[in-house]
Design an enzyme around this catalytic site. Structure first.
Site, PDB file in Angstrom:
ATOM      1  N   GLY A 258       0.835  -1.191   0.000  1.00 55.00           N
ATOM      2  CA  GLY A 258       0.000   0.000   0.000  1.00 55.00           C
ATOM      3  C   GLY A 258       0.874   1.246   0.000  1.00 55.00           C
ATOM      4  CB  ALA A 259       2.051   3.552   1.687  1.00 53.35           C
ATOM      5  CG  MET A 260       8.585   1.709   2.578  1.00 50.04           C
ATOM      6  SD  MET A 260       8.379   0.292   3.704  1.00 50.04           S
ATOM      7  CE  MET A 260       9.653   0.670   4.917  1.00 50.04           C
ATOM      8  CD  GLU A 261       7.145   1.675   7.444  1.00 49.26           C
ATOM      9  OE1 GLU A 261       6.406   1.454   6.465  1.00 49.26           O
ATOM     10  OE2 GLU A 261       7.558   0.795   8.197  1.00 49.26           O
ATOM     11  CG  ASN A 262      10.753   4.980   2.452  1.00 45.23           C
ATOM     12  OD1 ASN A 262      11.223   3.941   2.883  1.00 45.23           O
ATOM     13  ND2 ASN A 262      10.054   5.035   1.325  1.00 45.23           N
ATOM     14  CG  HIS A 292      -0.539   2.242   8.304  1.00 45.31           C
ATOM     15  ND1 HIS A 292      -1.058   1.053   8.759  1.00 45.31           N
ATOM     16  CD2 HIS A 292       0.766   1.990   8.009  1.00 45.31           C
ATOM     17  CE1 HIS A 292      -0.107   0.131   8.750  1.00 45.31           C
ATOM     18  NE2 HIS A 292       1.004   0.669   8.292  1.00 45.31           N
ATOM     19  CD  GLU A 293       2.561   3.733   5.154  1.00 44.66           C
ATOM     20  OE1 GLU A 293       3.725   3.594   5.573  1.00 44.66           O
ATOM     21  OE2 GLU A 293       1.795   2.766   4.962  1.00 44.66           O
ATOM     22  CD  GLU A 315       3.800  -2.443   9.157  1.00 40.94           C
ATOM     23  OE1 GLU A 315       2.778  -1.727   9.162  1.00 40.94           O
ATOM     24  OE2 GLU A 315       4.835  -2.115   8.540  1.00 40.94           O
TER      25      GLU A 315
END
Ligand code: ZN
Length: 857
Positions: A258-262, A292-293, A315
């Site tokens: 869905g996405a990535m929390e960089n 969420h991110e 998570e």
């Protein structure tokens, strides 16, 4: 490439401390090909001078590898590792290497836009792919500041974790970051378009490729509004400011998750830039992903798990907070309703499979194993457990504990014990037993009501039984709401029973060891039962629930009249669960759905219930000969919604999609009319993505084929269209089309994994069982070869989509088990097949029950 084991990570963290990375990337060649040059300087110290260790490096050529000025020689790199012998107290490692972009979303992904031919890159370092971009010590607890310089084609935009400056044509410098784990290092590079804003001193950016720019331009205000609302709310909750400077959100193509929390540069799949009409539920899901991110900036990025066994610290918290903050700080106040019916069902399903694991497993041996735990357990079950924990310790203590945890471990790493210590101190409660039962035990409890009525019809007693599966015993305490719902005749139209509303709610503690697994609820003695006794009312706990037997026949009518969307979500999820367990016949679920779907007002609940009804109950749980009539009944329910839908919630769109999905041969003409503007329901816009959905159904109904797909591709040349076309081409009901599609699924490495997976998704259709029967065995013959040749993400996506899920036969299950018993299939494929085989086992049981029920006198 050898996965990093936990033992190796522990040893390396004891030996070295990383002080800084400087990474210089020359991306100028990537506008025409996949290769780039990566130059890295790592400064690190060693606690035992003279010892040896290794860094990760996944390069295709190494031009220079020098440790403390000494050349390491050509043999220093093997299996993705660079050997580092004879360490000094203070060390400098210099590496210059030729690297390759991927088409699998791992490392530096290279994408060419089908619409305009432009090339875009983005970096995905997670979970152990940072070394595809730069030489590094790739484990979460070796954090260091990173400074980045990039040379790119002059017209490109480049963004990194830190604030960047264009210092010359195609030359970029990025400020050193706060200490980062390697798995969150990222950048995006290409002719991306950028939108900027500032909020509360934080520079905000939105980024997407040019062909999507008109759509993001129209949606930027909504995304900024959600972003700033969430940011303010996190500041309030945590009392610690966002710690990474600027906050960019980049929407990128062919992203695996869905996405990535960089930190400073969150990367999202660009399907979240909507190019066609979507429902409010889909907008809500995007808001939840944004929230969420952002939660990860604290949970995961500021304080990071020491090793992947504590993945849930990332998570589960992000999932819990993402939902909570969306509900509290955005216009999507019903986010917990969607969670109850959607995400949580994902958790329950994963938790009841043979592959289940605790939220916080004792042991995650290596990074390959860690990847498998990105499932409904680490996300949805973990978030549900946290919701229980908040009920248990109280919200103030929970938040105070979190603040203490962040303060103690800022820019460092932590473990489950660290978190529990902080929460126990803040709440004054001993959480040892709670965490052992909830976080260290797999599987889910079932709660059942047992009621006795007196002569007047009032409850004499209400008891709740709690059972855990025999092979996964656990003593989980629950704090659970119990609701009594009844019709409200005062608000009823003439002759109708009236809307179903809450009459009484009690909050009950089910202790961890109740005598005989039973907990009496004396508060309800003397209460008149209504039409529904709802366990887990308010959805505070994580448990399978069942109903009072006598209330089952009326459940469809109750659902249709029940006002509270969260209560409906709990009921819908429970009946779906009972159907999956073959406690409820498929036909009963479908009768309930036909009765209650047309009355459903929450679009999130409607979409989920319809998806389960169509994709699982009809397509899988019913034998082929009973499927068309069941589809027709669902299509009929959708028509009733279309006839009555009003407003902008998206119910009309959701029902129209449902109608398309369930349409039969006799409805093909009507669907074809939609493509030319004939007979389109009032208010429905047949835009590109809906057109593709219609065309796909026409292909399955043998009412369209290659000519129509090619014509549609002429109208719509986007990347999204290419995926739709791949899916529909695989669905063409001709042997040659199936042969072509299967070859692409099993052999095509040149095409991106996203497109190959789309072909796999389109291949199996319940209507084509005969045509595809020969490919069932092919799956089990071909997948081990594919698994040995392709990357984990590729295997996961392609093998899952290509599984013969509609071949619901005992011999399919036998073939799956035979393949698994060979032991040469690798962890990722093995996990895919174990899970798919379990779904198949449930389908076989559901079909047996169905046949028993319909043949009963
Ligand atoms: Zn996450």
């Amino acid at each position: 490439m050898q996965p990093l084991s936990q033992a190796e990570a522990v040893a390396r963290a004891a030996l070295v401390q990383v002080h800084s990375y400087h990474v210089d990337l020359d991306l100028t060649g990537t506008s025409s090909g996949p290769r780039f040059t990566s130059t890295t300087t790592v400064s690190f110290s060693c606690r035992q001078p003279g010892a040896a260790t290794f860094a990760e490096l996944k390069a295709i050529g190494v031009e220079l590898a020098r440790l403390n000025g000494r050349d390491l020689g050509p043999g220093a790199v093997a299996g993705g590792r660079l050997a580092l012998p004879d360490l000094l107290a203070d060390n400098t490692l210099e590496v210059r290497a030729t690297m390759e972009c991927t088409n699998t979303g791992e490392g530096l992904h290279r994408f060419t836009d089908a619409e305009d031919g432009e090339v875009y890159l983005y970096a995905q370092s997670f979970l152990d792919d940072a070394a595809r971009i730069f030489a590094c010590f790739d484990q979460p607890d070796l954090k260091a500041p990173l400074s980045l310089t990039v040379t790119s084609p002059p017209s490109w935009e480049v963004r990194g974790n830190g604030a960047g400056t264009r210092v010359g044509p195609g030359r970029w410098e990025f400020a050193p970051t706060a200490p980062l784990s390697t798995y969150v290092v990222s950048l995006v590079a290409g002719p991306y378009q950028v939108w900027s804003a500032t909020h509360d001193g934080v520079a905000l950016g939105l980024v997407c490729r040019r062909s999507l720019a008109p759509y993001l331009d129209a949606q930027a205000a909504e995304i900024f509004e959600i972003t700033t609302g969430c940011l303010d709310h996190y500041h309030e909750l945590f009392g610690i400011r966002y710690p990474f400077g600027k906050y960019d959100q980049a929407f990128v193509p062919e992203f695996n998750m869905g996405a990535m929390e960089n930190p400073g540069l969150v990367v999202f799949r660009d399907e979240l830039v909507f190019r066609s009409a979507v429902t409010e539920a889909e907008r809500e899901r995007r808001a939840v992903v944004i929230a969420h991110e952002m939660a990860h900036m604290w949970f995961g990025d500021l304080v990071t798990m020491r090793w992947w066994d504590d993945l849930w610290l990332n998570e589960s918290f992000a999932e819990y907070l993402g939902t909570r903050v969306t509900a509290a700080a955005t216009r999507f106040t019903d986010a917990w309703t969607s969670f109850a019916v959607g995400r949580k069902s994902w958790g329950y399903a994963a938790d009841q499979r043979p592959s289940t694991h605790p939220v916080a497993p004792d042991d995650v041996a290596d990074t390959a194993r860690a990847l498998l735990n990105f499932d409904g357990i680490s996300y949805a079950k973990g978030a549900s457990a946290l919701r229980q924990l908040v009920e248990w310790v109280g919200d103030d203590a929970f938040l105070a504990g979190l603040r203490a945890y962040f303060t103690a471990h800022a820019f460092g790493n932590a473990t489950l014990d660290d978190l529990l210590t902080a929460l126990a101190r803040a709440s004054g409660k001993d959480l040892t037993a709670w965490s052992a039962a909830w976080l260290r035990r797999a599987q889910v409890d079932t709660l059942r009501p047992e009621v006795i009525l007196d002569d007047s019809g009032a409850y004499v007693s209400v008891e709740i039984t709690r059972t855990a599966p025999a092979d996964h015993p656990a003593e989980r305490p629950h704090r659970v709401g119990i609701g009594v719902y009844d019709s409200d005749p005062d608000n009823a139209p003439d002759g109708a029973p009236g809307p179903v509303t809450l009459v009484r709610r009690v909050l009950v503690d089910l202790p961890s060891s109740p005598a005989g697994g039973r907990t009496p609820v004396p508060e309800l003695a003397g209460t008149r039962p209504g039409r529904l006794l709802l366990l887990n009312d308010g959805d505070l706990t994580y448990a399978k629930i069942r109903f009072v037997a006598g209330e089952l026949p009326g459940l469809g009518a109750v659902l249709a009249e029940l006002g509270d969307p969260l209560a409906r979500a709990v009921v819908w999820a429970a009946v779906a669960d009972a159907t999956r367990d073959a406690e409820w016949p498929a036909a009963d679920y479908l009768a309930l759905a036909a009765r209650a779907l047309p009355a459903e007002r929450s679009v999130a609940v409607f979409e989920d219930a319809l998806r389960f009804a169509a994709a699982t109950v009809v397509d899988v749980f019913l034998p082929e000969r009973d499927q068309p009539a069941a589809r027709a009944a669902l299509a009929g329910a959708c028509r009733r919604v279309i006839a009555g839908a009003a407003g902008t919630s998206g119910l009309l769109l959701a029902a129209a999609r449902g109608l398309v999905r369930c349409a039969g041969t006799s409805e093909a003409d009507e669907l074809r009319g939609w493509l030319t503007g004939r007979g389109v329901p009032d208010g429905l816009v047949v835009d590109p993505d809906l057109r593709w959905l219609v065309l796909d159904r026409l292909v399955v109904l043998d009412a369209a084929g290659e000519a129509e797909i090619a014509a549609e591709l002429d109208r719509d040349r986007s990347t999204r269209a290419a995926e739709h076309a791949a899916r529909s081409r695989a669905a063409i009901g001709e042997p040659a089309a199936k042969a072509r599609a299967w070859q692409a699924v099993t052999e095509d490495r040149a095409t991106s994994v996203r497109l190959v997976a789309a072909t796999a998704q389109g291949f199996w259709r319940p209507e084509q069982a005969e045509l595809t029967a020969g490919y069932v065995d092919r799956y089990f013959a071909d997948m081990p070869t594919l698994a040995s040749a392709r990357s984990p993400h590729a295997v996961r996506q392609v093998a899952a989509a290509a599984f013969p899920r509609y071949a619901v036969e005992a011999w399919t299950l036998a073939a799956a088990q035979e393949m698994l018993s060979r032991g040469d299939v690798g962890q990722v494929l093995s996990r895919v097949v174990v899970d798919a085989a379990d779904d198949l086992r449930r389908a076989l049981t559901a079909r047996e029950l169905h046949l028993r029920v319909i043949s009963a006198p």
